[in-house]
Design a protein around this motif. Sequence first.
Motif, PDB file in Angstrom:
ATOM      1  N   SER A  20      19.185  65.032  57.686  1.00 17.89           N
ATOM      2  CA  SER A  20      20.407  64.437  57.108  1.00 17.89           C
ATOM      3  C   SER A  20      20.713  65.026  55.738  1.00 17.89           C
ATOM      4  O   SER A  20      21.866  65.357  55.435  1.00 17.89           O
ATOM      5  CB  SER A  20      20.256  62.926  56.946  1.00 17.89           C
ATOM      6  N   ILE A  21      19.693  65.144  54.894  1.00 18.47           N
ATOM      7  CA  ILE A  21      19.937  65.655  53.535  1.00 18.47           C
ATOM      8  C   ILE A  21      20.322  67.138  53.591  1.00 18.47           C
ATOM      9  O   ILE A  21      21.163  67.603  52.820  1.00 18.47           O
ATOM     10  CB  ILE A  21      18.738  65.359  52.597  1.00 18.47           C
ATOM     11  N   ILE A  22      19.748  67.863  54.527  1.00 17.43           N
ATOM     12  CA  ILE A  22      20.115  69.275  54.708  1.00 17.43           C
ATOM     13  C   ILE A  22      21.605  69.378  55.078  1.00 17.43           C
ATOM     14  O   ILE A  22      22.356  70.190  54.532  1.00 17.43           O
ATOM     15  CB  ILE A  22      19.229  69.916  55.819  1.00 17.43           C
ATOM     16  N   LYS A  23      22.034  68.523  56.005  1.00 20.69           N
ATOM     17  CA  LYS A  23      23.446  68.566  56.442  1.00 20.69           C
ATOM     18  C   LYS A  23      24.386  68.211  55.285  1.00 20.69           C
ATOM     19  O   LYS A  23      25.444  68.809  55.121  1.00 20.69           O
ATOM     20  CB  LYS A  23      23.669  67.604  57.618  1.00 20.69           C
ATOM     21  N   GLU A  24      23.968  67.235  54.491  1.00 14.15           N
ATOM     22  CA  GLU A  24      24.779  66.803  53.350  1.00 14.15           C
ATOM     23  C   GLU A  24      24.983  67.954  52.352  1.00 14.15           C
ATOM     24  O   GLU A  24      26.082  68.196  51.869  1.00 14.15           O
ATOM     25  CB  GLU A  24      24.058  65.616  52.678  1.00 14.15           C
ATOM     26  N   ILE A  25      23.901  68.664  52.058  1.00 11.21           N
ATOM     27  CA  ILE A  25      23.990  69.776  51.100  1.00 11.21           C
ATOM     28  C   ILE A  25      24.810  70.931  51.698  1.00 11.21           C
ATOM     29  O   ILE A  25      25.698  71.487  51.043  1.00 11.21           O
ATOM     30  CB  ILE A  25      22.568  70.273  50.692  1.00 11.21           C
ATOM     31  N   ALA A  26      24.496  71.249  52.958  1.00 14.80           N
ATOM     32  CA  ALA A  26      25.171  72.390  53.603  1.00 14.80           C
ATOM     33  C   ALA A  26      26.672  72.135  53.760  1.00 14.80           C
ATOM     34  O   ALA A  26      27.483  73.065  53.659  1.00 14.80           O
ATOM     35  CB  ALA A  26      24.535  72.660  54.962  1.00 14.80           C
ATOM     36  N   LYS A  27      27.041  70.884  53.967  1.00 12.70           N
ATOM     37  CA  LYS A  27      28.454  70.506  54.135  1.00 12.70           C
ATOM     38  C   LYS A  27      29.289  70.932  52.925  1.00 12.70           C
ATOM     39  O   LYS A  27      30.449  71.302  53.042  1.00 12.70           O
ATOM     40  CB  LYS A  27      28.498  68.983  54.286  1.00 12.70           C
ATOM     41  N   TYR A  28      28.661  70.862  51.749  1.00 17.54           N
ATOM     42  CA  TYR A  28      29.367  71.228  50.511  1.00 17.54           C
ATOM     43  C   TYR A  28      28.929  72.606  50.001  1.00 17.54           C
ATOM     44  O   TYR A  28      28.983  72.888  48.813  1.00 17.54           O
ATOM     45  CB  TYR A  28      29.150  70.147  49.448  1.00 17.54           C
ATOM     46  N   GLN A  29      28.476  73.432  50.964  1.00 20.44           N
ATOM     47  CA  GLN A  29      28.100  74.830  50.681  1.00 20.44           C
ATOM     48  C   GLN A  29      26.925  74.971  49.717  1.00 20.44           C
ATOM     49  O   GLN A  29      26.768  76.003  49.046  1.00 20.44           O
ATOM     50  CB  GLN A  29      29.302  75.644  50.156  1.00 20.44           C
ATOM     51  N   GLY A  30      26.105  73.941  49.612  1.00 20.86           N
ATOM     52  CA  GLY A  30      24.883  74.051  48.805  1.00 20.86           C
ATOM     53  C   GLY A  30      23.884  74.970  49.498  1.00 20.86           C
ATOM     54  O   GLY A  30      23.951  75.169  50.718  1.00 20.86           O
ATOM     55  N   ASP A  31      22.946  75.495  48.726  1.00 22.38           N
ATOM     56  CA  ASP A  31      21.984  76.466  49.261  1.00 22.38           C
ATOM     57  C   ASP A  31      20.761  75.762  49.849  1.00 22.38           C
ATOM     58  O   ASP A  31      19.976  75.160  49.117  1.00 22.38           O
ATOM     59  CB  ASP A  31      21.565  77.416  48.131  1.00 22.38           C
ATOM     60  N   VAL A  32      20.597  75.863  51.166  1.00 15.22           N
ATOM     61  CA  VAL A  32      19.416  75.266  51.806  1.00 15.22           C
ATOM     62  C   VAL A  32      18.529  76.350  52.424  1.00 15.22           C
ATOM     63  O   VAL A  32      17.655  76.057  53.232  1.00 15.22           O
ATOM     64  CB  VAL A  32      19.820  74.220  52.884  1.00 15.22           C
ATOM     65  N   SER A  33      18.766  77.588  52.004  1.00 14.99           N
ATOM     66  CA  SER A  33      18.077  78.715  52.660  1.00 14.99           C
ATOM     67  C   SER A  33      16.550  78.669  52.528  1.00 14.99           C
ATOM     68  O   SER A  33      15.845  79.211  53.368  1.00 14.99           O
ATOM     69  CB  SER A  33      18.607  80.046  52.124  1.00 14.99           C
ATOM     70  N   ALA A  34      16.038  77.979  51.490  1.00 10.38           N
ATOM     71  CA  ALA A  34      14.582  77.913  51.325  1.00 10.38           C
ATOM     72  C   ALA A  34      13.976  76.756  52.112  1.00 10.38           C
ATOM     73  O   ALA A  34      12.756  76.574  52.122  1.00 10.38           O
ATOM     74  CB  ALA A  34      14.242  77.749  49.849  1.00 10.38           C
ATOM     75  N   LEU A  35      14.814  75.981  52.771  1.00 11.61           N
ATOM     76  CA  LEU A  35      14.346  74.733  53.386  1.00 11.61           C
ATOM     77  C   LEU A  35      14.477  74.694  54.905  1.00 11.61           C
ATOM     78  O   LEU A  35      13.938  73.797  55.560  1.00 11.61           O
ATOM     79  CB  LEU A  35      15.131  73.544  52.790  1.00 11.61           C
ATOM     80  N   VAL A  36      15.220  75.659  55.440  1.00 10.60           N
ATOM     81  CA  VAL A  36      15.422  75.705  56.898  1.00 10.60           C
ATOM     82  C   VAL A  36      15.157  77.124  57.394  1.00 10.60           C
ATOM     83  O   VAL A  36      15.272  78.084  56.619  1.00 10.60           O
ATOM     84  CB  VAL A  36      16.865  75.281  57.301  1.00 10.60           C
ATOM     85  N   PRO A  37      14.845  77.264  58.686  1.00  8.81           N
ATOM     86  CA  PRO A  37      14.676  78.621  59.227  1.00  8.81           C
ATOM     87  C   PRO A  37      15.982  79.413  59.094  1.00  8.81           C
ATOM     88  O   PRO A  37      17.067  78.819  59.048  1.00  8.81           O
ATOM     89  CB  PRO A  37      14.348  78.364  60.703  1.00  8.81           C
ATOM     90  N   THR A  38      15.857  80.733  59.033  1.00  4.85           N
ATOM     91  CA  THR A  38      17.024  81.610  58.830  1.00  4.85           C
ATOM     92  C   THR A  38      18.125  81.338  59.867  1.00  4.85           C
ATOM     93  O   THR A  38      19.313  81.276  59.522  1.00  4.85           O
ATOM     94  CB  THR A  38      16.576  83.088  58.937  1.00  4.85           C
ATOM     95  N   ALA A  39      17.743  81.171  61.114  1.00  3.18           N
ATOM     96  CA  ALA A  39      18.737  80.939  62.178  1.00  3.18           C
ATOM     97  C   ALA A  39      19.516  79.647  61.925  1.00  3.18           C
ATOM     98  O   ALA A  39      20.721  79.567  62.174  1.00  3.18           O
ATOM     99  CB  ALA A  39      18.036  80.877  63.530  1.00  3.18           C
ATOM    100  N   VAL A  40      18.825  78.640  61.405  1.00  3.86           N
ATOM    101  CA  VAL A  40      19.476  77.343  61.122  1.00  3.86           C
ATOM    102  C   VAL A  40      20.421  77.498  59.930  1.00  3.86           C
ATOM    103  O   VAL A  40      21.544  76.984  59.943  1.00  3.86           O
ATOM    104  CB  VAL A  40      18.421  76.241  60.863  1.00  3.86           C
ATOM    105  N   ASN A  41      19.982  78.226  58.918  1.00  4.91           N
ATOM    106  CA  ASN A  41      20.834  78.456  57.742  1.00  4.91           C
ATOM    107  C   ASN A  41      22.142  79.130  58.174  1.00  4.91           C
ATOM    108  O   ASN A  41      23.237  78.731  57.749  1.00  4.91           O
ATOM    109  CB  ASN A  41      20.070  79.323  56.739  1.00  4.91           C
ATOM    110  N   LYS A  42      22.005  80.111  59.054  1.00  2.06           N
ATOM    111  CA  LYS A  42      23.183  80.835  59.561  1.00  2.06           C
ATOM    112  C   LYS A  42      24.091  79.880  60.362  1.00  2.06           C
ATOM    113  O   LYS A  42      25.310  79.871  60.186  1.00  2.06           O
ATOM    114  CB  LYS A  42      22.691  81.963  60.481  1.00  2.06           C
TER     115      LYS A  42
END
Length: 157
Positions: free
Chosen positions: A127-149
């Motif tokens: 949930s927190i990953i989706k919240e950050i990603a929704k506003y274009q925040g950087d989650v690249s260190a927290l999810v696999p590369t494929a998920v970040n993409k």
Amino acid sequence: MRKAVCPGSFDPVTLGHLDVFARAAEQFDEVTVGVLINSTKAGLFTIDERIELLRECVAPYKNIKVESFQGLLVDYCKVNGISAIVKGLRAVSDFDYELQMAQMNSQLGVDTLFVATKPEFSFLSSSIIKEIAKYQGDVSALVPTAVNKALKARFKK
Ligand code: PNS
């Protein structure tokens, strides 16, 4: 053969989840990542998308497979000869809910083993990953590369 399941929604999978899968895979001959099909809850990613992402992420692990399930987790375990549920415990806030589920599942015939989440992942949730990603925040260190993409594509402006 000792088999375990790591169940969850995985919408989407995070590095915290992957760490738990990998550690479960060291203790069991076969680990199934079980993606819950919940028809009452629409996710960001469809079940098929989650499974595809998960399969890509666990590809390096020869004894981890990814399947979906619906209904009771213990029934899925019994049909598939799985003797244990493995879950990550992040913090005390997880404990009440996880303990209740573990005790219920034990009552229904399948025990749960908890893996203490690595400190660097203890604040992570889908949930927190989706919240950050929704506003274009950087989650690249927290999810696999494929998920970040996939997150970038889903929340593209
Ligand atoms: O990632 P989640 O959404 O926290 O995972 C919850 C999950 C899938 C582990 C839990 O909801 C579950 O096991 N659901 C299947 C139905 C079931 O067996 N319910 C009884 C639990 S005591």
